[in-house]
Design a protein around this motif. Structure first.
Motif, PDB file in Angstrom:
ATOM      1  N   GLU A 197      24.591 -52.429  95.773  1.00 35.04           N
ATOM      2  CA  GLU A 197      24.819 -51.378  95.338  1.00 35.04           C
ATOM      3  C   GLU A 197      24.658 -50.187  96.733  1.00 35.04           C
ATOM      4  O   GLU A 197      23.970 -51.269  98.301  1.00 35.04           O
ATOM      5  CB  GLU A 197      23.731 -50.540  94.707  1.00 35.04           C
ATOM      6  N   GLU A 198      25.154 -49.585  97.185  1.00 35.26           N
ATOM      7  CA  GLU A 198      25.512 -48.748  98.259  1.00 35.26           C
ATOM      8  C   GLU A 198      24.897 -47.523  98.652  1.00 35.26           C
ATOM      9  O   GLU A 198      25.417 -46.697  99.515  1.00 35.26           O
ATOM     10  CB  GLU A 198      26.516 -48.476  99.310  1.00 35.26           C
ATOM     11  N   THR A 199      23.446 -48.074  98.518  1.00 33.90           N
ATOM     12  CA  THR A 199      22.330 -46.690  98.504  1.00 33.90           C
ATOM     13  C   THR A 199      21.339 -47.212  99.369  1.00 33.90           C
ATOM     14  O   THR A 199      20.932 -48.447  99.133  1.00 33.90           O
ATOM     15  CB  THR A 199      21.878 -46.001  97.045  1.00 33.90           C
ATOM     16  N   PRO A 200      20.531 -46.119  99.862  1.00 36.09           N
ATOM     17  CA  PRO A 200      18.823 -47.024 100.519  1.00 36.09           C
ATOM     18  C   PRO A 200      18.213 -47.524  99.611  1.00 36.09           C
ATOM     19  O   PRO A 200      18.776 -46.942  97.761  1.00 36.09           O
ATOM     20  CB  PRO A 200      18.991 -45.399 100.921  1.00 36.09           C
ATOM     21  N   ALA A 201      17.935 -48.127  99.585  1.00 36.10           N
ATOM     22  CA  ALA A 201      16.611 -48.873  99.388  1.00 36.10           C
ATOM     23  C   ALA A 201      15.557 -48.610  98.112  1.00 36.10           C
ATOM     24  O   ALA A 201      15.506 -47.684  98.542  1.00 36.10           O
ATOM     25  CB  ALA A 201      15.870 -50.130 100.454  1.00 36.10           C
TER      26      ALA A 201
END
Lengths: 558, 111
Positions: B4-8
């Motif tokens: 997923e391209e979201t922050p950790a």
């Protein structure tokens, strides 16, 4: 005395505007370039190799889809593969060329680097690896900024990563330049530009997946090649190490002194400082820490370290023997010496000359190709680490605050940054021509140990650590280590042309690593803001995550 | 499946607190710390001990073992072997002991 540095600067400015004619006319350093009698077998081998690795890069490029693929190969590399890739990072110019060159010139003293590069691993595995893998995603700054304010923390981490990467790059560029210069008879500056262009191609097309694969393949070839050279060398001495050493002692002008420490005894503080740098530097090298995120979980990260330590250790023992073999077999052979009786293409070439002496043109071609391709891949990996510090840590997370769906513009920034780093690397490679490659890597370790390691350790272990502590510690560690390096012999005397160094130790870590910790501690205890209180309160949650990995990014499979 | 391209992602606060309160978690943290130190401290002792001998008693390293081989060589290579064995020790132990404990804890708190 001061002519040489001036010449280097002149050659540099000429190279900067990319006019080959000017560059050719500029430097006394280009002067009597040692032209290898053109060696078609070696060069043919070499070209085939470079083409094959470029092929791998293009193959990988077609498989690189997401930002994750580009930075960390999608997190789908196995522990053994990753161990080989880490070993590939180490089995580079720094060790094969640098350590063998050091042993060639000063015998036993060269061993301190072999040992030092290795002792960092128990520190990394025992203190950092598990927690780092559980907290981070692409870079070590992810872990540091987990509970701290991302903006300032990532800014420091990005700048410091970039500085370490540049120092490390200098070493690789110097090694690659000497290699191309000797093999093709090109002027050094032109060789640097060729290396720069190739490395940028690697990075722009391949990304981390490509460099990982290229590293894996070349680590294997390098290990096999070095083993072969050592065996061929030993065969000349009835497979007796003792006979090899005896022959080296007879050949070296310092005789028996090369079998025991020399310079280190004379400068105990320098030795201690270098020891500290090497031991704690590994835990602050961004391109190595980054490799913990190319594997699926903490378990694979650990096993990759075990593989890497074993392979790198074996390789260093072999490389030291290559150095002794070079003393014994080529130091008096006119084929490998120039008119002044020095080794052709500088002592950096000792290992490659030995490969020719024991294995002929084919072996020389093979080892040159593998050494060069390894340098290219290391350089590409370093560039990606540096570029991701800017594009992921600074651009995507600080400037865009994570609002970049698909990571498209982040990738664009990475490419532009890679290009810039490539150009800077070429310039630095020209400036630092002729300095020992292993020594230059030692400087990178010193900066990493001072600027990154204290901040990373404090962030994971100390509840009281705050954003201000990370910022102060990071800046103080970086500025002091770089500042002291500039004032030391390697830059102040060798490049700037002054008579005496302002700072007497060869490595700054003895002073700058404690300063990094001091900055982190002082910044934190004086931080009484509400934000600092929240950061301390968030330690428990970070602690749970760092121990268990619950919520860490899931890997893709390849 | 791409990441997923979201922050950790964060661990849910309630879950983190529950795990932190779990006695098994304290055991895990303690064992990891102890295991880490049992690798880091010997490494530092061995390496800095070696450097201390090197600068203070170089004649020891100069001692001849053969025609030309000196004691310095097996000692230096010995430090490298010891380094590798220490890493191997941590990785083996962490891979069996710590990972099993971690899995137990995660299984217990997963919904």
């Amino acid at each position: 005395m001061s002519q040489i540095p001036n010449g280097r600067l002149a050659a540099l400015s000429a190279a900067a505007v990319m006019t080959p004619a000017l560059a050719l006319a500029a430097g006394p350093n280009i002067g009597p370039v040692v032209r290898q009698t053109v060696n078609p077998t070696a060069i043919g081998m070499f070209l085939v190799f470079v083409l094959v690795t470029l092929g791998i890069t293009f193959w990988a490029a077609r498989r690189t889809r997401s930002v994750g693929d580009f930075y960390n190969a999608g997190g789908g590399i196995s522990g053994f593969q990753n161990g080989l890739a880490i070993a590939g990072d180490y089995v580079s110019a720094a060790s094969f060329l640098g350590i063998s060159a050091l042993v060639y010139t000063s015998g036993y003293d060269g061993l301190i680097y072999s040992i030092g590069f290795l002792v960092g691993w128990p520190i990394v595995v025992g203190l950092l690896a598990d927690r780092l893998r559980n907290l981070g995603r692409f870079t070590f700054a992810d872990a540091v900024s987990y509970r701290l304010q991302p903006g300032p923390v990532r800014t420091v981490a990005a700048v410091n990563s970039l500085v370490v990467v540049l120092f490390y790059l200098i070493a690789q560029m110097v090694g690659a330049g000497a290699l191309i210069q000797t093999l093709f008879g090109l002027p050094y500056d032109a060789a640097e530009i060729v290396v720069g262009i190739l490395m940028i191609l690697y990075v722009l097309f391949g990304g981390m997946l490509a460099t990982t694969w290229v590293q894996i393949i070349k680590a294997c070839l390098m290990l096999a090649g070095t083993t072969t050279i050592v065996l061929l060398t030993l065969s000349r001495f009835g497979f007796s190490l003792d006979a090899l050493f005896a022959s080296a002692v007879a050949a070296h002008p310092r005789h028996a002194a090369i079998m025991a420490p020399g310079a280190q005894v004379a400068h105990p503080l320098s030795t201690l400082s270098l020891g500290i740098a090497l031991m704690f530097g590994t835990g602050g090298l961004p391109h190595i820490l980054m490799r913990f995120f190319t594997v699926p979980d903490a378990r694979a990260a650990r096993s990759s370290i075990a593989w890497a330590t074993g392979l790198v250790g074996y390789f260093y023992v072999m490389t030291s023997l290559v150095g002794f073999g070079a003393i014994a077999l080529i130091s008096h052979d006119p084929l490998y010496l120039d008119a002044a009786g020095r080794l052709r293409g500088s002592t950096t070439m000792a290992a490659l000359h030995l490969s020719h002496a024991v294995g002929g043109d084919l072996m020389l071609g093979f080892m040159s190709a593998v050494a060069f391709a390894t340098i290219l891949a290391v350089v590409a990996g370093l560039t990606i680490a540096g570029a991701s510090a800017i594009s992921h840590d600074l651009y995507a997370c600080v400037l865009r605050r994570g609002e970049d769906p698909g990571g498209r513009s982040e990738k664009r920034v990475t490419q532009v940054t890679s290009l810039a780093i490539g150009l800077i690397a070429v310039a630095l490679g020209i400036l630092f021509q002729g300095e020992n490659v292993a020594f230059l890597v030692g400087l990178a370790f010193a900066v990493a140990a001072s600027a990154n390691f204290p901040v990373l350790l404090l962030a994971m272990y100390w509840r009281g650590f705050t954003t201000r502590g990370a910022v102060w510690g990071g800046w103080l560690g970086m500025l002091s280590s770089v500042g002291l390096t500039v004032l030391s012999k390697a830059v102040w005397v060798a490049i700037l042309g002054f008579q005496h160094p302002m700072f007497g130790l060869d490595s700054p870590a003895l002073i700058s690593l404690p300063l990094g910790f001091l900055g982190g501690w002082l910044g934190s205890i004086t931080d009484r803001t509400g934000r600092a209180a929240r950061e301390r309160a968030a330690f428990d949650e970070q602690y749970v995550r760092s121990q268990t990995g619950i919520g860490a990014a899931v890997a893709t499979s390849h | 499946m791409p990441v997923e391209e979201t922050p950790a992602g964060r661990t849910e606060p309630g879950l983190a607190a529950a795990i932190a309160a779990d006695p098994a978690f304290r055991v895990l943290a303690q064992r990891r710390a102890r295991l880490g130190l049992s690798v880091v401290i010997p490494t530092m002792v061995i390496y800095f001990g070696y450097l201390a001998v090197l600068v203070s008693a170089p004649e020891l390293l100069r001692m001849r073992l053969g025609q030309a081989t000196t004691l310095g060589l097996p000692l230096g290579f010995g430090v490298m072997v010891a380094t590798f064995l220490l890493v191997l020790f941590y990785v083996r132990r962490a891979g069996s002991d710590l990972d099993r404990l971690t899995q137990t804890i995660i299984a217990r708190h997963a919904r």
